[in-house]
Design an enzyme around this catalytic site. Sequence first.
Site, PDB file in Angstrom:
ATOM      1  N   TYR A 272     -55.295 -10.272 -43.950  1.00  0.00           N
ATOM      2  CA  TYR A 272     -54.729  -8.691 -44.540  1.00  0.00           C
ATOM      3  C   TYR A 272     -54.753  -8.153 -43.086  1.00  0.00           C
ATOM      4  O   TYR A 272     -55.448  -7.512 -42.479  1.00  0.00           O
ATOM      5  CB  TYR A 272     -55.412  -8.165 -45.356  1.00  0.00           C
ATOM      6  CG  TYR A 272     -54.661  -6.772 -46.077  1.00  0.00           C
ATOM      7  CD1 TYR A 272     -53.700  -6.894 -47.140  1.00  0.00           C
ATOM      8  CD2 TYR A 272     -54.769  -5.648 -45.628  1.00  0.00           C
ATOM      9  CE1 TYR A 272     -52.942  -5.942 -47.336  1.00  0.00           C
ATOM     10  CE2 TYR A 272     -53.626  -4.371 -46.227  1.00  0.00           C
ATOM     11  CZ  TYR A 272     -53.158  -4.856 -47.362  1.00  0.00           C
ATOM     12  OH  TYR A 272     -52.052  -3.865 -47.579  1.00  0.00           O
ATOM     13  N   TYR A 364     -56.485  -5.832 -56.691  1.00  0.00           N
ATOM     14  CA  TYR A 364     -56.243  -4.452 -55.597  1.00  0.00           C
ATOM     15  C   TYR A 364     -57.646  -3.572 -55.561  1.00  0.00           C
ATOM     16  O   TYR A 364     -58.475  -2.675 -55.033  1.00  0.00           O
ATOM     17  CB  TYR A 364     -55.517  -3.870 -56.324  1.00  0.00           C
ATOM     18  CG  TYR A 364     -54.158  -4.437 -55.994  1.00  0.00           C
ATOM     19  CD1 TYR A 364     -53.594  -5.237 -55.000  1.00  0.00           C
ATOM     20  CD2 TYR A 364     -52.466  -3.526 -56.205  1.00  0.00           C
ATOM     21  CE1 TYR A 364     -52.757  -6.147 -54.440  1.00  0.00           C
ATOM     22  CE2 TYR A 364     -51.761  -3.705 -55.375  1.00  0.00           C
ATOM     23  CZ  TYR A 364     -51.509  -5.789 -54.692  1.00  0.00           C
ATOM     24  OH  TYR A 364     -50.804  -5.500 -54.288  1.00  0.00           O
TER      25      TYR A 364
END
Length: 411
Positions: A272, A364
């Site tokens: 990420y 998330y």
Amino acid sequence: AENLKACMVCCKSSWSQLQDLCRLEKVSCTSLGISRKNLCDFEVEYLCDYKKIREQEFYLVKWRGYPDSESTWEPRKNLKCVHILKQFHKDLEREVVRRHGKLKNLRQLDQGLAGFLVQKAKQRRALRRWERELNAKRNHRGRITVENEVDLDGPPRDFVYINEYKVGEGITLNEVAVGCECSDCLAAPAEGCCPGASLNKFAYNDQGQVKLKAGMPIYECNSRCRCGYECPNRVVQKGIRYNLCIFRTANGRGWGVRTLEKIRKNSFVMEYVGEIITSEEAERRGQIYDRQGATYLFDLDYVEDVYTVDAAYYGNISHFVNHSCDPNLQVYNVFIDNLDERLPRIAFFATRTIRVGEELTFDYNMQVDPVDAESTRMDSNFGLAGLTGSPKKRVRIECKCGTESCRKYLF
């Protein structure tokens, strides 16, 4: 000026544009591959319309390099663009079924249907162009493809593909000063190799699969290590090795990512990446993103909440990975050339075997508890990064992951 033969100037026109100019001016050019034999061969950009007169099929052709006003109706026998013809009829059949609930043989298209096909063709060209741009910018082995068979949305605006962190203003990444002296980092690690020097365990097996429990850090060999590129303790730094597809989801979740190859359990999938910003800046941006109903903020809170990664405008393919309450990706904190524990690299590893065509997802709001007394608690808090206000004031976002364990809301 004395040696003009060594002087080269980039042409503002592409190769294909120069070929089109030759055909327009009816000029042969050996260097461009334009001869008298192919001077009158024109390339189909896309098909605009369709009609059937008696048993003969005709297509309205938009020619590459020519304005719309010079599009012409051509019988099928004149067209050699097999792929474009197949795609045109595929789009036509799908839209006819969507509008009428069944497949119908049409001898002529109405204005609305023809207009849709033109929009679809333009969208497909824009997505192919974006796909080429993404692959030109990637520095990893895995290739990226793009698909949208759901709506007419094209490439996202204001998104820049990057391969590693973009460091924000006032933030410094300190490069590691020393490396390991191992002759074989896996079989004979000298003084524990890089993980041992940091009082941590070796992360990978001989297949490059992570063997540490979630929550424990990964210390890879760095640029100052004696070992080479093939060292078994260099996994994340080699980048994405799987071919992946950015696709448009059919249930309102926007873009998503699916794998085009089988991924083994515990294998590294992607990092990420984005812009590293301070928590104060993340709080400011987070309030804006929250009002928009979307966020790409990821807290780097391995030891303390000081920095955040913002992938809203700068990021890699992980920018498009969706949430799931039952994800197939797990977050690990990785340290390579920068050992500042406040600035780990965020790596996703497969929690199980992932099938070809399966969507990639992570939680998330993932929370990982310490696995032992020496391990640090790690909260990903992806969507909550930078948001310090009361949760009651936030707009709750409905979760559409569709899993049996769905929590119904993202946050």
